[in-house]
Scaffold this active site. Sequence first.
Site, PDB file in Angstrom:
ATOM      1  N   SER A 221     -12.175  -3.878  -4.887  1.00 40.40           N
ATOM      2  CA  SER A 221     -11.772  -5.206  -4.416  1.00 40.40           C
ATOM      3  C   SER A 221     -12.474  -5.580  -3.121  1.00 40.40           C
ATOM      4  O   SER A 221     -12.844  -6.730  -2.916  1.00 40.40           O
ATOM      5  CB  SER A 221     -10.254  -5.268  -4.207  1.00 40.40           C
ATOM      6  OG  SER A 221      -9.564  -5.194  -5.437  1.00 40.40           O
ATOM      7  N   GLU A 242      -3.715   4.284   5.230  1.00 42.60           N
ATOM      8  CA  GLU A 242      -4.552   3.549   6.171  1.00 42.60           C
ATOM      9  C   GLU A 242      -4.533   4.130   7.579  1.00 42.60           C
ATOM     10  O   GLU A 242      -5.547   4.082   8.289  1.00 42.60           O
ATOM     11  CB  GLU A 242      -4.123   2.074   6.213  1.00 42.60           C
ATOM     12  CG  GLU A 242      -4.404   1.294   4.940  1.00 42.60           C
ATOM     13  CD  GLU A 242      -3.335   1.485   3.866  1.00 42.60           C
ATOM     14  OE1 GLU A 242      -3.522   0.970   2.754  1.00 42.60           O
ATOM     15  OE2 GLU A 242      -2.310   2.148   4.146  1.00 42.60           O
TER      16      GLU A 242
END
Length: 495
Positions: A221, A242
């Site tokens: 993406s 993350e």
Amino acid sequence: GSLGQGLSVGIGIAMNAKLDSLNYKTYVLLGDSEMSEGSVWEAIQLASYYNLNNLIGIIDVNKLGQRGETMYGYDLDAYKNRINSFGWHTITIDGHNIEQIYKAYHEALNSKKPVMIIAKTVKGKEGLFLENQDGWHGIALKKDEFEKALQELGNIDKKIKGKIDKSKNSKPKLIKQGKIKDVYYNLGELLATRKAYGNALVRLFPRYTNIVVLDAEVSNSTFSETFKKIYPYRFFEMFIAEQNMVGAALGFSKRGKIPFVSTFSVFFTRAFDQIRMSAVSSGDIKFVGSHGGVSIGADGPSQMGLEDFAMFRTILGSTVLCPSDANSTAKLVVEMINQRGIVYLRTARPETEVIYEKDEEFKVGGSKIVRSSKNDKVTVVACGVTVFEAIKACDELTKSKINIRIIDTYSIKPIDEKTLTKCAHETNNLVVVVEDHNMQGGLGDAVLEVFATDSKVKVFKMAATKMPMSATPEEQFKFEGINWEAIVAKVKAIV
């Protein structure tokens, strides 16, 4: 630094050694209190996945946290069993026994797995009135307490021996090799800026060979997968973790690499402390957040980055960029490499038209005047996808003989104060800012700061003010009042 982040940084340093076939070991000292942080376990999991047998952690288990006993106290097996289950080799020792310490390091150096040494220690050991006592976290001894502690420790040589190294860490050098391949786009071509980002990385690597790319399992993406397909050994899958990804990027940065870190812009909010601490640690990291704003459409509000400009703008010394088309993206990725520190670039999901020639220059701190005339009545400031809404509004307003000037403020921080001021003064001191971001902290506030001491200029902000839903980008723009029709209405209302 901030608790829970050291092991992630160590992972980046250890991964760098593997990448460059270097024979150093990375040691990370951990406190037992910070073992409650999720980012530590993100790091433990990834170290096993990448088989970082050059990584050695040491947990100081003294059982006393800031306000009392830690979660597991002196239960060394609790740490051992959990860390073992992640595929690490664990060693438990008495942290005050020199022989056990020596044997533990010898064993760790010969392990085929990442190693965690779990050391039981006593806080304030040998300081009788301090030993194993709660309430001393982060507290300095008073002068009389200090003298008492020294007496209890016995004969101590208080002289500082040796020289203090005052040298500072040098900044990573830009390694330039080969030529940059020309990958630019024709006027009118439709391409999403996220795709242009992936193409730009491939184009740049032959020249900047110390680039590494990290992604949080969304590379198809963000289009960092374009780089992965060509240079798989320089790409690191960090999975949906993350905080650890940003910490590891800092580790790479401190070993001279230029890390490009990508995920959906909204997911960087999970790692804000790591991003902040990267600036504190003088990290040189390039962040790329895709799927910014309501323009992502049907994915819904949980996936929409509407806070990213504000978040990255608050970082001391940061750079914040938002290109509108493929050619400006390609040029700004080069600028990211040459810009040191924390640099953020937002890319978009929708395809946008190429409006800039391939030889246009884009510099940090600059902007582009997209439409202008001598009779402009209002300056409209936009960035990214809203540039195209402003262009549509301009075409519609022309039918009513109302001319507007459009500035593509692709550099949000630092912002082009000179151009903004000049254009505002030439357009009746009227400025409309339209952005695909929340009302607070974004481009609108950056423009307001420019005119904070200029009482003549009136600034009108147009931004997302309602909770978005799942809909098409066009429906989202209309719902939030940032589409071309809303711009037309705003301009007509103020002229």
